[in-house]
Design a protein around this motif. Sequence first.
Motif, PDB file in Angstrom:
ATOM      1  N   ALA A  97      34.826  44.850  39.158  1.00 46.65           N
ATOM      2  CA  ALA A  97      35.532  44.143  40.789  1.00 46.65           C
ATOM      3  C   ALA A  97      35.350  45.593  42.152  1.00 46.65           C
ATOM      4  N   THR A 100      33.083  45.264  44.419  1.00 47.18           N
ATOM      5  CA  THR A 100      32.876  43.869  44.914  1.00 47.18           C
ATOM      6  C   THR A 100      34.005  44.817  46.846  1.00 47.18           C
ATOM      7  N   VAL A 101      35.059  45.788  46.732  1.00 44.92           N
ATOM      8  CA  VAL A 101      35.881  46.060  47.491  1.00 44.92           C
ATOM      9  C   VAL A 101      35.090  46.393  48.670  1.00 44.92           C
ATOM     10  N   ASP A 124      42.112  43.602  45.517  1.00 42.96           N
ATOM     11  CA  ASP A 124      41.105  43.056  44.246  1.00 42.96           C
ATOM     12  C   ASP A 124      41.659  43.769  43.578  1.00 42.96           C
ATOM     13  N   TYR A 182      34.913  39.356  36.698  1.00 43.91           N
ATOM     14  CA  TYR A 182      35.986  39.514  37.883  1.00 43.91           C
ATOM     15  C   TYR A 182      35.298  38.415  38.715  1.00 43.91           C
ATOM     16  N   LYS A 184      35.432  36.964  42.561  1.00 42.23           N
ATOM     17  CA  LYS A 184      36.445  36.677  43.321  1.00 42.23           C
ATOM     18  C   LYS A 184      35.486  35.743  44.575  1.00 42.23           C
ATOM     19  N   HIS A 186      35.278  34.188  48.386  1.00 45.41           N
ATOM     20  CA  HIS A 186      35.167  35.102  49.920  1.00 45.41           C
ATOM     21  C   HIS A 186      34.155  34.682  50.145  1.00 45.41           C
ATOM     22  N   TRP A 192      37.711  40.597  52.155  1.00 48.53           N
ATOM     23  CA  TRP A 192      38.870  40.485  51.155  1.00 48.53           C
ATOM     24  C   TRP A 192      38.298  38.922  50.870  1.00 48.53           C
ATOM     25  N   ALA A 193      39.445  38.634  49.254  1.00 46.21           N
ATOM     26  CA  ALA A 193      38.906  37.538  48.260  1.00 46.21           C
ATOM     27  C   ALA A 193      39.723  36.681  48.987  1.00 46.21           C
ATOM     28  N   GLY A 196      40.751  35.384  44.376  1.00 44.05           N
ATOM     29  CA  GLY A 196      40.171  36.975  43.082  1.00 44.05           C
ATOM     30  C   GLY A 196      41.545  36.754  41.269  1.00 44.05           C
ATOM     31  N   ALA A 198      40.622  37.885  37.933  1.00 43.59           N
ATOM     32  CA  ALA A 198      40.597  39.732  36.210  1.00 43.59           C
ATOM     33  C   ALA A 198      40.766  38.605  34.886  1.00 43.59           C
ATOM     34  N   THR A 216      44.164  37.498  42.008  1.00 43.59           N
ATOM     35  CA  THR A 216      44.809  37.571  43.261  1.00 43.59           C
ATOM     36  C   THR A 216      45.033  37.026  43.857  1.00 43.59           C
TER      37      THR A 216
END
Length: 282
Positions: A97, A100-101, A124, A182, A184, A186, A192-193, A196, A198, A216
């Motif tokens: 996760a 992906t940030v 996330d 995870y 996501k 976007h 940002w998601a 999302g 998890a 998320t």
Amino acid sequence: MIPAQFDYVRAGSVDEAVAALAEHGDDAKVMAGGQSLIPLLRLRLSYPEVVVDVGRVEEMRGIREDGDHIVIGAMTTHYDVLRDPLVREHAGLIAQATSTVADPAVRHRGTFGGALAHADPAGDLPAVAAALEAEFVVAGTGGRRTVPASEFFVDYLQTALEPEEVLVEVRIPKHTGWGYRYEKFHRVAQSWAIVGVAAVVRRDNGSIAEARVGLTNMGSTPIRATAVEQALAGAAPAGVAAAAEHAAEGTSPASDLNGKADYRQHLARVLTRRAVSAAAGG
Ligand SMILES: Cc1cc2nc3c(=O)[nH]c(=O)nc-3n(C[C@H](O)[C@H](O)[C@H](O)COP(=O)(O)OP(=O)(O)OC[C@H]3O[C@@H](n4cnc5c(N)ncnc54)[C@H](O)[C@@H]3O)c2cc1C
């Protein structure tokens, strides 16, 4: 814009940070990597009189093993979390996760604890912490206390942290050998998601013994998809699609420029199916 004027305190220890916060109460704000706080200051959406910088508090940095937990210091950067062998072995969901940030620049400054204390429902890591049943170790004037993830996230950008408290570290139960994913959604890479999911899954003889699923951006806090988890307990991999249909139950996502609430609920079902299938090895 230029932030409103504030005083700056550089804390050298957790105790110094707590003392500075206790002295200034609601007028003070902790700064970790500054990746969310500085934009808020510049937009004047936040205007503390005192900023307490915990960037040099060594005790709040690093990752260690503690029995059946790994412990991640709040000031550990996303970059260091991503590279850490303990995280990969015992909580691979966090590493995946975290990858992906944002982008590499933000991941070098932004911190694990900052992302959780910020409690953005589109972030996330809160849903990941919820799925892994993380525990938050918090220091205040009365000493330290531990807050479970189920109680830490209180509302939009709000946590159980009191104004004079600092998040010191986060304890993650080891999920060694569990499958994880995870998912996501976007619109552009590194953003940002919109939603999302998890998921962690413990497999046993080809079926799903246990699953935990965090969502998320499906409400003002991260949400555990408990109806999905119940439907998955003891299910065969073929049962994942039916279980995922429960993903939007009990959620109240926002409608905004990125999508309406019913679209987000649709995404939650689709992403849950994908995340759990992948985590279950399907
Ligand atoms: C361009 C950009 C894109 C981004 N994209 C994503 C994304 O896709 N996904 C995602 O999840 N995040 C994203 N982020 C946010 C990023 O994850 C940040 O790391 C995170 O939001 C805040 O971490 P920080 O260490 O910079 O905290 P800061 O900005 O320093 O602090 C954030 C908040 O938490 C509080 N705080 C911080 N640390 C503590 C502590 N130890 N104790 C008590 N309170 C504390 C601060 O007072 C402040 O209110 C993005 C940020 C940027 C700038």
